[in-house]
Design a protein around this motif. Structure first.
Motif, short mmCIF file in Angstrom:
data_model
loop_
_atom_site.label_atom_id
_atom_site.label_comp_id
_atom_site.label_asym_id
_atom_site.label_seq_id
_atom_site.Cartn_x
_atom_site.Cartn_y
_atom_site.Cartn_z
N UNK A 1 -58.44 -18.39 -20.69
CA UNK A 1 -59.04 -17.17 -20.14
C UNK A 1 -57.94 -16.25 -19.62
N UNK A 2 -58.15 -14.96 -19.71
CA UNK A 2 -57.21 -13.99 -19.15
C UNK A 2 -56.22 -13.51 -20.18
N UNK A 3 -56.03 -12.20 -20.23
CA UNK A 3 -55.17 -11.59 -21.26
C UNK A 3 -53.74 -12.14 -21.22
N UNK A 4 -53.20 -12.32 -20.02
CA UNK A 4 -51.80 -12.76 -19.91
C UNK A 4 -51.65 -14.20 -20.39
N UNK A 5 -52.59 -15.06 -20.02
CA UNK A 5 -52.52 -16.45 -20.45
C UNK A 5 -52.75 -16.56 -21.95
N UNK A 6 -53.68 -15.78 -22.46
CA UNK A 6 -53.90 -15.80 -23.92
C UNK A 6 -52.65 -15.34 -24.66
N UNK A 7 -52.01 -14.31 -24.12
CA UNK A 7 -50.79 -13.80 -24.77
C UNK A 7 -49.71 -14.88 -24.80
N UNK A 8 -49.58 -15.61 -23.69
CA UNK A 8 -48.55 -16.65 -23.66
C UNK A 8 -48.90 -17.79 -24.63
N UNK A 9 -50.19 -18.16 -24.66
CA UNK A 9 -50.62 -19.21 -25.60
C UNK A 9 -50.34 -18.79 -27.04
N UNK B 1 -48.36 -9.70 -28.85
CA UNK B 1 -48.26 -8.46 -28.07
C UNK B 1 -49.37 -7.48 -28.49
N UNK B 2 -49.60 -7.36 -29.80
CA UNK B 2 -50.65 -6.45 -30.27
C UNK B 2 -52.02 -6.90 -29.74
N UNK B 3 -52.28 -8.21 -29.80
CA UNK B 3 -53.56 -8.72 -29.26
C UNK B 3 -53.65 -8.45 -27.75
N UNK B 4 -52.52 -8.63 -27.06
CA UNK B 4 -52.49 -8.37 -25.61
C UNK B 4 -52.82 -6.91 -25.32
N UNK B 5 -52.19 -6.01 -26.06
CA UNK B 5 -52.45 -4.58 -25.85
C UNK B 5 -53.91 -4.27 -26.12
N UNK C 1 -56.34 -6.19 -25.58
CA UNK C 1 -57.16 -6.70 -24.48
C UNK C 1 -57.02 -5.85 -23.22
N UNK C 2 -55.79 -5.35 -22.95
CA UNK C 2 -55.64 -4.58 -21.71
C UNK C 2 -56.07 -3.12 -21.90
N UNK C 3 -56.07 -2.63 -23.15
CA UNK C 3 -56.58 -1.28 -23.41
C UNK C 3 -57.36 -1.33 -24.73
N UNK C 4 -58.65 -1.64 -24.65
CA UNK C 4 -59.42 -1.95 -25.86
C UNK C 4 -59.59 -0.79 -26.86
N UNK C 5 -59.43 0.45 -26.44
CA UNK C 5 -59.65 1.54 -27.39
C UNK C 5 -58.35 2.26 -27.73
N UNK C 6 -58.16 2.66 -28.99
CA UNK C 6 -58.94 2.25 -30.16
C UNK C 6 -58.68 0.78 -30.51
N UNK C 7 -59.70 0.12 -31.00
CA UNK C 7 -59.60 -1.31 -31.30
C UNK C 7 -58.62 -1.57 -32.43
N UNK C 8 -57.72 -2.53 -32.21
CA UNK C 8 -56.80 -2.94 -33.29
C UNK C 8 -57.26 -4.24 -33.92
N UNK C 9 -58.22 -4.91 -33.27
CA UNK C 9 -58.93 -6.05 -33.87
C UNK C 9 -60.36 -5.59 -34.06
N UNK C 10 -60.92 -5.76 -35.25
CA UNK C 10 -62.28 -5.26 -35.48
C UNK C 10 -63.31 -6.10 -34.74
N UNK C 11 -64.57 -5.65 -34.75
CA UNK C 11 -65.67 -6.39 -34.13
C UNK C 11 -66.14 -7.49 -35.08
N UNK C 12 -66.58 -8.61 -34.53
CA UNK C 12 -67.15 -9.68 -35.35
C UNK C 12 -66.11 -10.72 -35.70
#
Lengths: 219, 219
Positions: free
Chosen positions: B86-94, A70-74, A76-87
């Motif tokens: 590819x795609x935030x929703x599919x990645x989240x499910x994976x 869920x955190x990764x999904x969030x 991706x759908x709202x990138x700022x502020x980043x919760x996963x760093x760059x690189x």
């Protein structure tokens, strides 16, 4: 967009999602599923989450499971502020820090495990509490070693909180639930103090949830 | 690039990384850390992995921890074939499918937990085996429900294997280690059969590792 979160005050996994939503300034409605009373197994909720666990995020009708997914999904759908760093290397380190809690410490202390310890192994309340403290201590110890090797600056990955800080603060929230002392884990305690100075973390703490205050566990 | 993997034949987390490396056609050297004999706590390995667990990936000298973080890392440094869709929703499910094993089922059956069950709760060998089978069954059941709701086509997320298939196959590899029958989980069994028809999966199975054949557990 509309966001709902099926959670529970005591759920450490729900804590992680609550912090992420707040850091991203995403409004949400939280729906309580009392996992201590077994409500996660009710037929209605089983339709929502076939794993019978919290949290579940509902984003414009789409169901998303598992706190770190869920955190990764969030992110991706709202990138700022980043919760996963760059690189790639920094993201890998952030994810590995997150998974120490989510894959190696917290799963051992969830309600279904505590219940099964009692049923299958005749563990009494004291033995179950001791079990929970043991695995929580293991998680704290691992984080202490890693934070000593690479000191926070000032957060685990750098200047802003990431999924790693959410998880380390979550480990401390677990320790709070089990009324544990953090003296032996100064690096973890210092990082958690820094996190909980941020409203997104402080407001998400189990003891700040309405359900806690009426739970009978409040002190 | 040079890649080393600290692993062990019986480690389900090492299995996941082995599959990912093979799917991406990345050559690697595997170094055995006998986690059944406690070698993960040796001082030399503690320097490598402060959590005292396998696997650890070493990529051109860089240490990467936690199996799913390693798989994501490999997907970032060598994107083809994609292990995250590819795609935030599919990645989240994976990711959520992957975490059902990695966060909710497998952590309950690792060596340190089995050892502690014996030490702290006086569980005998039969009780510990029963414990492992219980949580492995829970994982299989969750996957069965989810694969019934969204049938594989032919893999969990679509035409090619992803981190989700690696984890579902890993759940079956666990069931193999505990000599469990999959009759009650037809959707999981069918998907796993499809996965293990792929050499990257078959060659990574615990029973195909050199260490298994000399372990005394081989039948």
């Amino acid at each position: 967009m509309t966001i709902q979160l099926y959670g529970f005050w005591r759920s450490n996994a729900a804590f992680r999602v609550r912090v992420a939503l707040a850091l991203k300034n995403l409004a949400f409605e939280e729906i309580d599923i009392d996992i201590l009373s077994g409500r996660q197994f009710d037929a209605d909720y089983a339709e929502v989450n076939p794993e019978h666990v919290v949290p579940t995020l509902v984003h414009d009708g789409r169901l998303v499971f598992q706190s770190l997914a869920i955190v990764e999904y969030l992110d991706e759908i709202k990138p700022e502020p980043r919760l996963l760093p760059a690189g790639a290397a920094e993201r890998a380190y952030a994810r590995s820090l997150a998974m120490i809690l989510a894959a190696d410490a917290h799963p051992l202390t969830v309600p279904r495990v505590r219940k099964y310890l009692g049923q299958a192994l005749d563990a009494d309340k004291a033995a179950i509490e001791s079990w929970c403290r043991h695995w929580t201590t293991e998680g704290l110890s691992t984080y202490e070693r890693l934070l000593t090797r690479r000191p926070p600056a000032p957060f685990a990955l750098g200047t802003t909180p990431t999924i790693a800080d959410i998880s380390i603060a979550g480990q401390v929230a677990l320790a709070d639930v089990y009324r544990m002392d953090l003296t032996a884990f100064p690096a973890v305690a210092a990082l958690a103090k820094r996190c909980f100075a941020v409203p997104a973390f402080a407001d998400a703490h189990p003891f700040q949830q309405p359900g806690y205050k009426t739970s009978g566990e409040a002190r």
